[in-house]
Design a protein around this motif. Structure first.
Motif, short mmCIF file in Angstrom:
data_model
loop_
_atom_site.label_atom_id
_atom_site.label_comp_id
_atom_site.label_asym_id
_atom_site.label_seq_id
_atom_site.Cartn_x
_atom_site.Cartn_y
_atom_site.Cartn_z
N ALA A 61 0.81 -1.22 0.00
CA ALA A 61 0.00 0.00 0.00
C ALA A 61 0.84 1.26 0.00
O ALA A 61 0.40 2.31 -0.50
N ASP A 62 2.06 1.21 0.55
CA ASP A 62 2.87 2.42 0.63
C ASP A 62 3.36 2.90 -0.73
O ASP A 62 3.90 4.01 -0.85
N ASN A 63 3.17 2.10 -1.76
CA ASN A 63 3.53 2.56 -3.11
C ASN A 63 2.69 3.75 -3.55
O ASN A 63 3.11 4.52 -4.41
N TYR A 64 1.51 3.91 -2.99
CA TYR A 64 0.61 4.99 -3.39
C TYR A 64 0.83 6.27 -2.57
O TYR A 64 0.30 7.33 -2.93
N GLN A 65 1.60 6.18 -1.50
CA GLN A 65 1.75 7.31 -0.58
C GLN A 65 2.28 8.59 -1.22
O GLN A 65 1.77 9.68 -0.94
N PRO A 66 3.28 8.53 -2.13
CA PRO A 66 3.81 9.79 -2.70
C PRO A 66 2.79 10.60 -3.49
O PRO A 66 3.00 11.80 -3.72
N PHE A 67 1.68 9.99 -3.88
CA PHE A 67 0.72 10.67 -4.76
C PHE A 67 -0.47 11.26 -3.99
O PHE A 67 -1.32 11.91 -4.59
N GLU A 68 -0.50 11.05 -2.68
CA GLU A 68 -1.67 11.44 -1.89
C GLU A 68 -1.92 12.94 -1.90
O GLU A 68 -3.06 13.39 -1.78
N SER A 69 -0.87 13.75 -2.04
CA SER A 69 -1.03 15.21 -2.03
C SER A 69 -1.32 15.78 -3.42
O SER A 69 -1.52 16.99 -3.56
N MET A 70 -1.38 14.92 -4.42
CA MET A 70 -1.59 15.36 -5.80
C MET A 70 -3.08 15.28 -6.16
O MET A 70 -3.90 14.76 -5.39
N THR A 71 -3.41 15.77 -7.34
CA THR A 71 -4.78 15.70 -7.85
C THR A 71 -4.93 14.45 -8.69
O THR A 71 -4.17 14.25 -9.65
N GLY A 72 -5.88 13.59 -8.33
CA GLY A 72 -6.03 12.39 -9.14
C GLY A 72 -7.00 11.40 -8.56
O GLY A 72 -7.78 11.71 -7.66
#
Length: 266
Positions: A61-72
């Motif tokens: 699940a931590d693979n998705y962490q860098p994108f949490e602050s982005m729009t998507g």
């Protein structure tokens, strides 16, 4: 103010390894003072299986962490194949002769690219940087590309390696008049097959879509390696000669190289 969109698409196989290189060699290379906005469409899955690359493993699940602050958005793959008439895609032929597994994965990837491109359009960017999140970048994007946005609105900057008879589709920088052609090329699958008489092929489809949009293709020396679910780096050839294909593509590459040389001198 210069507006730059960064578009992430696909599956983030190994973010702890890949994302620091993306931060250093992609995001940190964007011109200071620009209006930069990051977008993503990623598939939320628990396991990666790819018979062609031999991958099989759990996706943490931590693979998705860098994108949490982005729009998507995160979505499943449900309904994707039906949306793009995958049965008709299969009818064109099994390009990689693996019981359509690679074609299925390509359709998922192109759908993800299409989705994130649709998100970007209202931002009205001068440039779009398309990035697969499972790439480890070995060296930085060139800074000069982002100069003169009006003069470069028709440009598409493509990695100068692994063209495979078309154009490398791993990452790109596109001007405002070419990014939709790059990002929504899934819409041209059947047009490509009819016009060329070929089965669906990822690199050749990209070349076809950019040619149809009258894009000015330039080359990038930036290199990146795919990182597998295990953390292993895929073997990559960064030679512009390997996989160049027929004489037609070698001429195309020569003129793209000349155009790049002229572009850098502006």
């Amino acid at each position: 103010m210069l507006k730059i969109a960064v578009a992430f698409f696909g599956i983030p196989r190994n973010s702890p390894i890949c994302f620091p290189s993306i931060e250093q060699n992609v995001l940190a290379q964007l011109p200071a003072g620009s209006d930069v906005k990051c977008f993503y469409h990623l598939y939320k899955i628990d396991e990666v299986q790819n018979s062609r690359s031999g991958e099989k493993g759990e996706l943490a699940a931590d693979n998705y962490q860098p994108f949490e602050s982005m729009t998507g958005t995160l979505t499943s793959t449900e309904g994707v194949l039906e949306r793009w008439d995958f049965e008709q895609v299969k009818a064109q032929g099994d390009t990689w002769a693996d019981d359509f597994a690679s074609l299925r994965n390509l359709t998922y990837q192109l759908n993800s690219l299409h989705t994130v491109t649709s998100m970007i359009e209202s931002f009205n960017p001068d440039f779009v940087v398309f990035v697969r999140p499972d790439n480890f970048f070995h060296n930085p994007l060139p800074a000069y590309v982002f100069n003169h946005p009006e003069a470069r609105r028709h440009n598409a900057y493509i990695p100068d390696w692994q063209w495979w008879g078309g154009l490398n589709d791993r990452f790109a920088i596109c001007g405002r008049d070419t990014y939709v052609a790059y990002g929504k090329r899934i819409e041209r699958i059947f047009e490509f097959c009819k016009a060329t008489g070929r089965k669906l092929h990822s690199e050749r489809l990209l070349k076809f879509a950019l040619q149809q949009a009258d894009a000015k293709v330039c080359t990038l020396k930036t290199q990146a390696s795919r990182v597998r679910i295990t953390g292993a780096f895929a073997e990559e050839s960064f030679s512009p000669k390997r996989g160049m294909g027929k004489r037609e593509n070698r001429y195309f590459h020569f003129f793209a190289t000349v155009r790049t040389w002229l572009d850098r001198r502006r």
